[in-house]
Design a protein around this motif. Structure first.
Motif, short mmCIF file in Angstrom:
data_model
loop_
_atom_site.label_atom_id
_atom_site.label_comp_id
_atom_site.label_asym_id
_atom_site.label_seq_id
_atom_site.Cartn_x
_atom_site.Cartn_y
_atom_site.Cartn_z
N GLY A 1 90.17 96.72 60.31
CA GLY A 1 90.68 96.09 59.10
C GLY A 1 91.58 94.93 59.43
N SER B 1 85.40 87.70 53.09
CA SER B 1 84.72 88.92 52.64
C SER B 1 83.26 88.94 53.05
CB SER B 1 84.84 89.06 51.12
OG SER B 1 84.18 87.99 50.47
N TRP C 1 90.70 92.74 46.68
CA TRP C 1 91.97 93.30 47.12
C TRP C 1 91.98 94.82 47.04
CZ3 TRP C 1 94.91 91.21 50.37
CH2 TRP C 1 95.17 89.85 50.37
N THR D 1 89.84 95.96 49.96
CA THR D 1 90.51 95.72 51.24
C THR D 1 91.69 96.66 51.44
OG1 THR D 1 89.87 93.38 51.15
CG2 THR D 1 91.67 93.97 52.64
#
Length: 493
Positions: free
Chosen positions: A21, A283, A346, A349
């Protein structure tokens, strides 16, 4: 100092593996904090709270209003908004991850199927229970509610039958995907007659205003004394919350455009124009690497793709700042759509970061992998659904939230898992793709079907009103499922 050799070896090993991540939590523990649990656990717990807060703000202040406004502008019914906006927003990231796991090797196909079912059980039980506790009692449309739960029940039963047969053919995998297409078409057909009805939050606002007026008419002497005693604590709490929320709110405003003309701000709009294309490019970095070299303006000179996008977006932002003087008079649907997309980014994520942070805490605490798989991974993959649906329920849209609790997992099962199964079965056509049997997956199927059947029966018995007590029952059912699954995973490995 005796722990330095171990720390150096652990640091070198975690640095060799790319972070899944934005932040490498294993490297934070092994390198930055020198594998000291007394420092790692509090700091990672603080990051965990920050991720939760980030998710809550992104869903409550941006995602939920964007869904409501898009549904209103497009005149979508709650069911249609759930099977399109909510299903794509909440389900797409989980569907892609599960599809990637199913295509993998080394036990990942079983993990991909287990992740889909565990997430479905979590959403259909725990998330529905949370929405029920927040908004109940509230009515649901009888036809659409029965359709959503019944078709999800049919889809899960069909997949359970296929799994028990231990093999799946290409026509069966294609049938799973087509079943969701049939579901969306049926929703559209049933809502066609009610196309003039728009999703609106006017009724919740009226109720809230009515409650406010009623509260003002109450005797205030006792309440005033309580407020005076609690005033210092209230002010302190608000200040701490404001300081805690400021970086989160500031970052979200920089990257998510505001949809209301009254909230128009030239600085934030320019930041949106500059940063949103970069974030969207990030993304899609798994398909188009950020450092891909392309020719731009100057021949025979290749620039990284991210630098070209940054230059173009910066010039557009600068021109907007120079020439745009006044706020728009009406709400722009393009800004609402971009706000929806960025909110989804968001939420996805931060849900991934939350998952990675939870996994790192579990490894530091030496929790068994089986327990991590049945708790951390299942909760982490579905926390976006939980936050988004709860935010919708709090904002007076419990009908959309409940519909999304069934449409999102159905999208994951039929589109995400179904697409991966189509790829697998096409590779071995005309033979069947063999499915690995595991008792834990059977238990997940049983609990998923049980929660769906029970919800359908209870809500129908309550004359299509969701009772509050059923929220506690569903949460208890999911806790029982978690205990049974952990016991099976720990014993079977």
């Amino acid at each position: 100092m005796a722990s330095l050799p171990y720390t150096a070896a652990a640091c070198a090993s975690v640095r060799a593996d790319p972070a899944p991540g934005l932040l490498n939590y294993a490297a934070v523990h092994s390198c930055l904090l020198r594998a000291d649990r007394r420092l790692s656990l509090p700091i990672l717990a603080l990051l965990l709270l920050l991720h939760f807060r980030f998710l809550a703000v992104a869903a409550g202040a941006h995602f939920s209003p964007a869904v409501s406004r898009l549904a209103s502008r497009l005149r979508l019914s709650p069911s249609m908004a759930a099977v399109t906006l909510l299903a794509l927003g909440n389900g797409a990231p989980d569907a892609f991850a599960s599809a990637a796991a199913l295509r993998g090797e080394g036990g990942l196909p079983r993990a991909g199927l287990a992740a889909i079912l565990s997430a479905g059980a979590f959403v259909s039980a725990f998330v529905v229970g949370a929405v029920s506790l927040i908004a109940a009692p509230f009515a649901v449309p009888p036809a659409s509610f029965t359709r959503d739960v019944f078709l999800y029940l049919v889809a899960a039963s069909a997949l359970f039958y296929i799994y028990l047969s231990a093999e799946i053919f290409l026509w069966q995998a294609v049938g799973l995907v087509l079943f969701y297409v049939f579901f969306v078409g049926l929703v559209f057909y049933m809502d066609l007659g009610a196309a003039g009805k728009a999703v609106s939050s006017a009724e919740p606002e009226t109720t809230a205003n009515g409650m406010g007026r009623a509260a003002m008419d109450l005797p205030v002497s006792v309440e005033h004394q309580k407020q005076r005693k609690a005033s210092l604590w209230t002010v302190l709490t608000k200040q701490v919350t404001r300081v805690w929320d400021w970086p989160v709110t500031f970052l979200l405003k920089l990257t998510i455009p505001s949809t209301l003309p009254s909230e128009w701000n030239k600085f934030y709009i320019c930041a949106n124009i500059c940063l949103c294309p970069l974030i969207l490019l990030y993304s899609f970095s798994s398909f188009i690497p950020l450092d891909s070299r392309i020719v731009f303006l100057l021949p025979q000179i290749r620039f990284p793709l991210w630098s070209v996008v940054l230059l173009v977006s910066f010039c557009l932002a600068l021109s907007h700042f120079r020439f745009e003087k006044e706020s728009p008079e009406t709400e722009n649907i393009a800004s609402t759509l971009i706000s929806f997309v960025m909110s989804v980014f968001w939420i996805s994520t931060m849900a991934g970061e939350l998952l990675n942070c939870l996994a790192a805490i579990g490894v530091i605490m030496d929790l068994p992998p089986a327990i991590l798989g049945m708790t951390v991974l299942a909760w982490g993959n579905s926390v976006g659904d939980l936050v988004a649906d709860v935010a919708l329920a709090k904002n007076g849209q419990p009908t959309i939230a409940i519909a999304g609790c069934f449409a999102g997992p159905m999208f994951n099962m039929l589109v995400g898992l179904g697409t991966a199964l189509v790829m697998q079965t096409a590779g071995v056509y005309p033979k069947a793709f063999v499915l690995e049997f595991h008792v834990g997956i059977v238990v997940a199927f049983v609990f998923l079907l049980l929660s769906l059947m029970a919800t359908l029966l209870v809500v129908t018995w309550a004359r299509f009103r969701v009772p509050r007590f059923w929220g506690y029952c569903l949460m208890g059912l999911y806790i029982l499922f978690t205990i049974v699954s952990i016991a099976i995973a720990s014993s079977s490995g």
